[in-house]
Design an enzyme around this catalytic site. Structure first.
Site, PDB file in Angstrom:
ATOM      1  N   PRO A   1       0.836  -1.207   0.000  1.00 53.33           N
ATOM      2  CA  PRO A   1       0.000   0.000   0.000  1.00 53.33           C
ATOM      3  C   PRO A   1       0.863   1.246   0.000  1.00 53.33           C
ATOM      4  O   PRO A   1       1.726   1.404   0.850  1.00 53.33           O
ATOM      5  CB  PRO A   1      -0.807  -0.132   1.302  1.00 53.33           C
ATOM      6  N   MET A   2       0.625   2.110  -0.976  1.00 59.44           N
ATOM      7  CA  MET A   2       1.429   3.333  -1.107  1.00 59.44           C
ATOM      8  C   MET A   2       0.529   4.508  -1.454  1.00 59.44           C
ATOM      9  O   MET A   2      -0.156   4.493  -2.482  1.00 59.44           O
ATOM     10  CB  MET A   2       2.486   3.172  -2.200  1.00 59.44           C
ATOM     11  N   THR A   3       0.535   5.517  -0.611  1.00 62.00           N
ATOM     12  CA  THR A   3      -0.220   6.730  -0.893  1.00 62.00           C
ATOM     13  C   THR A   3       0.332   7.385  -2.150  1.00 62.00           C
ATOM     14  O   THR A   3       1.537   7.599  -2.274  1.00 62.00           O
ATOM     15  CB  THR A   3      -0.122   7.696   0.301  1.00 62.00           C
TER      16      THR A   3
ATOM     17  N   GLY B   1       7.258  -2.102  -2.814  1.00 63.29           N
ATOM     18  CA  GLY B   1       6.726  -0.768  -2.977  1.00 63.29           C
ATOM     19  C   GLY B   1       7.366  -0.021  -4.122  1.00 63.29           C
ATOM     20  O   GLY B   1       6.923  -0.113  -5.268  1.00 63.29           O
ATOM     21  N   ARG B   2       8.435   0.727  -3.830  1.00 67.33           N
ATOM     22  CA  ARG B   2       9.018   1.611  -4.834  1.00 67.33           C
ATOM     23  C   ARG B   2       9.344   0.926  -6.163  1.00 67.33           C
ATOM     24  O   ARG B   2       9.072   1.495  -7.226  1.00 67.33           O
ATOM     25  CB  ARG B   2      10.260   2.303  -4.283  1.00 67.33           C
TER      26      ARG B   2
ATOM     27  N   HIS C   1      -5.075  -0.969   8.793  1.00 67.31           N
ATOM     28  CA  HIS C   1      -3.763  -0.321   8.922  1.00 67.31           C
ATOM     29  C   HIS C   1      -3.527   0.030  10.390  1.00 67.31           C
ATOM     30  O   HIS C   1      -4.103   0.966  10.925  1.00 67.31           O
ATOM     31  CB  HIS C   1      -3.757   0.932   8.060  1.00 67.31           C
TER      32      HIS C   1
ATOM     33  N   TYR D   1      -0.034   5.747  12.758  1.00 69.62           N
ATOM     34  CA  TYR D   1      -1.396   6.223  12.559  1.00 69.62           C
ATOM     35  C   TYR D   1      -2.274   5.728  13.701  1.00 69.62           C
ATOM     36  O   TYR D   1      -1.784   5.100  14.640  1.00 69.62           O
ATOM     37  CB  TYR D   1      -1.885   5.813  11.171  1.00 69.62           C
TER      38      TYR D   1
ATOM     39  N   GLY E   1      -3.599   3.710   1.460  1.00 70.27           N
ATOM     40  CA  GLY E   1      -4.459   3.962   2.595  1.00 70.27           C
ATOM     41  C   GLY E   1      -5.733   4.673   2.168  1.00 70.27           C
ATOM     42  O   GLY E   1      -5.673   5.647   1.414  1.00 70.27           O
TER      43      GLY E   1
ATOM     44  N   GLN F   1      -6.965  -1.052   1.885  1.00 71.34           N
ATOM     45  CA  GLN F   1      -6.374  -0.739   3.182  1.00 71.34           C
ATOM     46  C   GLN F   1      -7.188   0.353   3.877  1.00 71.34           C
ATOM     47  O   GLN F   1      -7.359   1.453   3.354  1.00 71.34           O
ATOM     48  CB  GLN F   1      -4.923  -0.273   3.051  1.00 71.34           C
TER      49      GLN F   1
ATOM     50  N   ASN G   1       2.879   2.419  11.311  1.00 71.37           N
ATOM     51  CA  ASN G   1       3.438   3.707  10.867  1.00 71.37           C
ATOM     52  C   ASN G   1       2.936   4.922  11.637  1.00 71.37           C
ATOM     53  O   ASN G   1       2.899   6.032  11.105  1.00 71.37           O
ATOM     54  CB  ASN G   1       3.183   3.906   9.372  1.00 71.37           C
TER      55      ASN G   1
ATOM     56  N   GLY H   1      11.805  -2.468   1.973  1.00 70.94           N
ATOM     57  CA  GLY H   1      13.152  -2.486   1.453  1.00 70.94           C
ATOM     58  C   GLY H   1      13.614  -3.805   0.882  1.00 70.94           C
ATOM     59  O   GLY H   1      14.810  -3.988   0.644  1.00 70.94           O
TER      60      GLY H   1
ATOM     61  N   ARG I   1      -1.928  -4.855   9.591  1.00 75.56           N
ATOM     62  CA  ARG I   1      -0.550  -4.428   9.326  1.00 75.56           C
ATOM     63  C   ARG I   1       0.105  -3.847  10.562  1.00 75.56           C
ATOM     64  O   ARG I   1      -0.489  -3.015  11.260  1.00 75.56           O
ATOM     65  CB  ARG I   1      -0.546  -3.384   8.212  1.00 75.56           C
TER      66      ARG I   1
ATOM     67  N   ASN J   1       6.550   8.919  11.796  1.00 68.53           N
ATOM     68  CA  ASN J   1       5.555   9.651  12.589  1.00 68.53           C
ATOM     69  C   ASN J   1       5.916   9.678  14.070  1.00 68.53           C
ATOM     70  O   ASN J   1       5.029   9.711  14.935  1.00 68.53           O
ATOM     71  CB  ASN J   1       4.141   9.096  12.386  1.00 68.53           C
TER      72      ASN J   1
END
Length: 395
Positions: free
Chosen positions: A31-33, A327-328, A184, A189, A64, A106, A187, A306, A237, A245
């Site tokens: 999941p990537m904003t 992700g990336r 979620h 949140y 998200g 998510q 991170n 990663g 997650r 954060n």
């Protein structure tokens, strides 16, 4: 001497049965904003194109997605509480399914990482306690930045109302055609804030220093959501090692071992653990690893953060993880599973962070597949996406 051929994925390409879902491979879109919804947080046709292009993954997890107006904390990120959003998400899920994919939504509440500017009534973001994020700044809807505000400490009634928001979001997601949902709780949140002593200073049944009390809110959310939709279509997650954060709890090892063990009783679709350190590490002890979660959680386990092709192969082959989230590398390579399977070079993420969160197609749906690049007689730029610097900002 000739160049060494890139490695090819093998373990990652094996099939996996995620409870009752048959996955063609072990690769999960993290999941990537990306900020491609409307200003009113409704999904757009461009998002259908983005996810459909990545449908060859074993499982896709959306960015998200806000469960309520109070949950909003990012410009142009999507929601799942309104009829308009549900209708728009139906187009996304239908397109993904037509392409042979499987997709979870998510469910996101940004908690203290939000700002009053995201709400028309000017109300503060909420959290377990009135403890602000100490460093950095929040990106406001108008594109400017501001210091984080001291959040409003939630009342018990507000906590219980938010449990209801999660249930509505989960049932809306299933009505929109999603195959399941991910809660979620990572991170820094909202749900993660209740789990950690750094942010949870409460003295009631949702705090008071005990692991049972810190887990209570998440347990109530999971209990309510799995009472509304099948438990085997619900994932959770965690980010036990994360500092993002302004997080980190000294008892993180004992805490997350307990939380994972408690979740095991629900028969969830999976536990998604950000075990890698590329997203930041709080350095409050030796980092937790996937085998520690495997010891207390018997269901499917997703590793994240990663991972390279080689690291993902090793984790799956060793049995430490059932699935690996990327992700990336998937931002710039919509056909990432094909490239991994065939040992093909990767497109470089040429736009980088400058295009991760913008609101147009550039850097979102403009990266070619290997087949498209070959047809255009362009040579993909090699970017093996190795090491911490290559990790996506997975929110």
């Amino acid at each position: 001497m000739g160049s060494v051929a890139p490695p090819k994925a093998e373990a990652l390409m094996t099939k996996f049965k995620l409870r009752d879902l048959d996955l063609p491979n072990r690769m999960v879109l993290a999941p990537m904003t990306r900020g491609r919804g409307t200003a009113a947080h409704v999904p757009t046709p461009m998002m259908a194109d983005y996810y459909t292009a990545r449908a060859a993954g074993g499982l896709l997890i959306t960015e998200g997605t806000f469960i309520s107006p109070a949950a909003i904390g990012w410009a142009n990120a999507p929601e799942i509480y309104s009829d308009a959003a549900v209708a728009a998400w139906k187009d996304v899920t239908a397109a993904v399914h037509a392409a042979g994919g499987r997709i979870f939504c998510q469910l996101w509440h940004t908690g203290r990482a939000s700002h009053s500017a995201f709400r028309g009534d000017g109300s503060l973001g909420v959290a377990p306690s009135a403890v602000a994020i100490r460093d950095g700044s929040v990106h406001l809807p108008d594109g400017t930045k501001a210091p984080y505000e001291v959040p409003h400490a939630m009342s018990v009634a507000e906590i219980q109302a938010t449990v209801g928001d999660y249930v509505k979001a989960a049932t809306n997601a299933m009505a929109a055609g999603f195959d399941g949902v991910e809660i979620h709780s990572a991170n820094g949140y909202l749900l993660d804030e209740f789990l950690q002593t750094h942010t949870n200073k409460r003295t009631d049944e949702y705090g008071a220093g005990s692991l049972e009390n810190r887990f209570r809110f998440l347990k109530e959310v999971v209990t309510a959501v799995t009472g509304a939709i099948p438990a085997h279509r619900v994932g959770v997650r965690f980010s036990p090692n994360g500092v993002f954060n302004d997080m980190g709890t000294p008892d993180f090892r004992a805490a997350y071992t307990y939380f994972a063990g408690q979740l095991d009783a629900f028969g969830l679709a999976y536990l998604h653990v950000m075990d890698g350190l590329a997203f930041g590490f709080h350095k409050l002890g030796e980092p937790m690893t996937l085998p520690e979660f495997r010891a207390v959680f018997s269901g499917p386990l997703i590793g994240n953060c990663g991972y390279t092709l080689e690291a993902g192969e090793a984790a799956v082959a060793a049995g430490d993880a059932d699935l690996i989230a990327y992700g990336r590398p998937w931002i710039a390579n919509p056909d990432l599973p094909t490239r991994f399977a065939d040992g093909l070079p990767l497109n470089a993420d040429e736009g980088g962070m400058a295009t991760w969160y913008t609101h147009d197609a550039e850097g979102y749906t403009t990266y070619p597949t290997a087949a498209e690049a070959a047809a255009a007689k362009t040579e993909p730029t090699v970017d093996r996406a190795e090491g911490p610097a290559a990790a996506a900002k997975v929110l």
